[in-house]
Design an enzyme around this catalytic site. Sequence first.
Site, short mmCIF file in Angstrom:
data_model
loop_
_atom_site.label_atom_id
_atom_site.label_comp_id
_atom_site.label_asym_id
_atom_site.label_seq_id
_atom_site.Cartn_x
_atom_site.Cartn_y
_atom_site.Cartn_z
N GLY A 25 42.66 -19.76 -4.74
CA GLY A 25 43.50 -20.91 -4.43
C GLY A 25 43.49 -21.89 -5.59
N THR A 44 36.64 -24.22 -0.20
CA THR A 44 37.26 -23.51 0.91
C THR A 44 37.58 -22.06 0.54
OG1 THR A 44 39.48 -24.21 0.23
CG2 THR A 44 38.32 -25.59 1.85
N ASN A 60 40.42 -19.49 0.85
CA ASN A 60 41.86 -19.47 1.04
C ASN A 60 42.23 -18.11 1.63
OD1 ASN A 60 44.61 -19.73 0.89
ND2 ASN A 60 44.66 -20.35 -1.26
N GLU A 74 43.00 -22.64 4.88
CA GLU A 74 41.81 -22.85 4.06
C GLU A 74 40.63 -23.21 4.95
OE1 GLU A 74 42.32 -25.29 0.67
OE2 GLU A 74 44.30 -24.52 0.18
N ILE A 91 33.54 -23.24 4.95
CA ILE A 91 32.50 -22.54 5.69
C ILE A 91 31.19 -23.32 5.58
CG2 ILE A 91 31.32 -20.33 6.01
CD1 ILE A 91 33.61 -19.01 4.43
N PHE A 97 46.88 -38.80 3.05
CA PHE A 97 45.95 -39.91 2.85
C PHE A 97 46.34 -40.71 1.60
CE2 PHE A 97 43.74 -36.82 5.42
CZ PHE A 97 43.14 -37.62 6.39
#
Length: 317
Positions: free
Chosen positions: A197, A208, A210, A261, A264, A290
């Site tokens: 990603g 993350t 992807n 995404e 973990i 945001f």
Amino acid sequence: MKTIEMIHPIEQCYDHEPCALAIGFFDGIHTGHQKVIEKMSHIAAEKGLKKAVMTFDPHPSVVLNPEKQRTDYLTPMYEKKRILENLGIDYLFIVPFTSSLAQMEERDFIANYFTKNKVKEVVAGFDFTYGKYGKGNMLKLEADKDGFEVTMVERHALNDEKVSTTLIRKDLKEGNIKSANKQLGRPYKITGLVVQGEKRGRTIGFPTANVEPNEIFVLPRLGVYAVTIKIEQTGKVFKGVCNVGVKPTFHDPEKQQISIEVNIFNFSDSIYGERVEVEWHDFLRPEQKFDGIDSLIAQINKDKEKAIEILNTLHID
């Protein structure tokens, strides 16, 4: 489980043992579908027949209603096969849903797919239809049966509402994951490959995975979810928080593809190229834009805390 594609000339597909057959499209193999398959399995065991399921590909809407055609699935064919094999099915018949099939008369359908196909028991839901214009129904099948018996399974409901693929799809699109999972009888799952990603997550402390789906699954509502992710090669299951969306803080939503995404928890291994299964347990919030990185990081921390709280209440293998 032996998979038999019912291609023409159809006679070449008849080399199998007599069977009891559950028939339907079975997208999702939800609790209503499971009732049909369980009934078929019970009859098969009682009468010493093989257990068979007949499904169609693609969804009939592709031929019958192109304006509203359904090309994404709760259980694409690979996932459908996996579930049916785990249910102990002996034969899976896949019938190509084509224009010629849609024009087949009811008696021809019965003869080719049931009578000549060594089907001794046909089990289906109360709303199953077949033949040209869908004129065949369960009452007509009972009247026209030839060499087999017919069992109709009544409407299956939860909270007085019929369990259906349509309702589950609607729930997923609205973020009602718990309702969808209750109807499915298990957490909704998407399988795929971990691909490279933008690696933007690791720059803000939230790396993350992807996940690129390996088939065309129904995607849940854009937003953030409590999930688990299973790495197929090791069989290990991890908890995480997942964003489904276009990352509007960084991109123009009109120009970006949707991504899946997963952050973990307590995990730092590289798993690029690994096949994974993502199970969806609860919806946390819609995707939002945001004002800056700090507010994004603050919200991600809140999402993570909430996901941990939710996932800790679940029994996860």
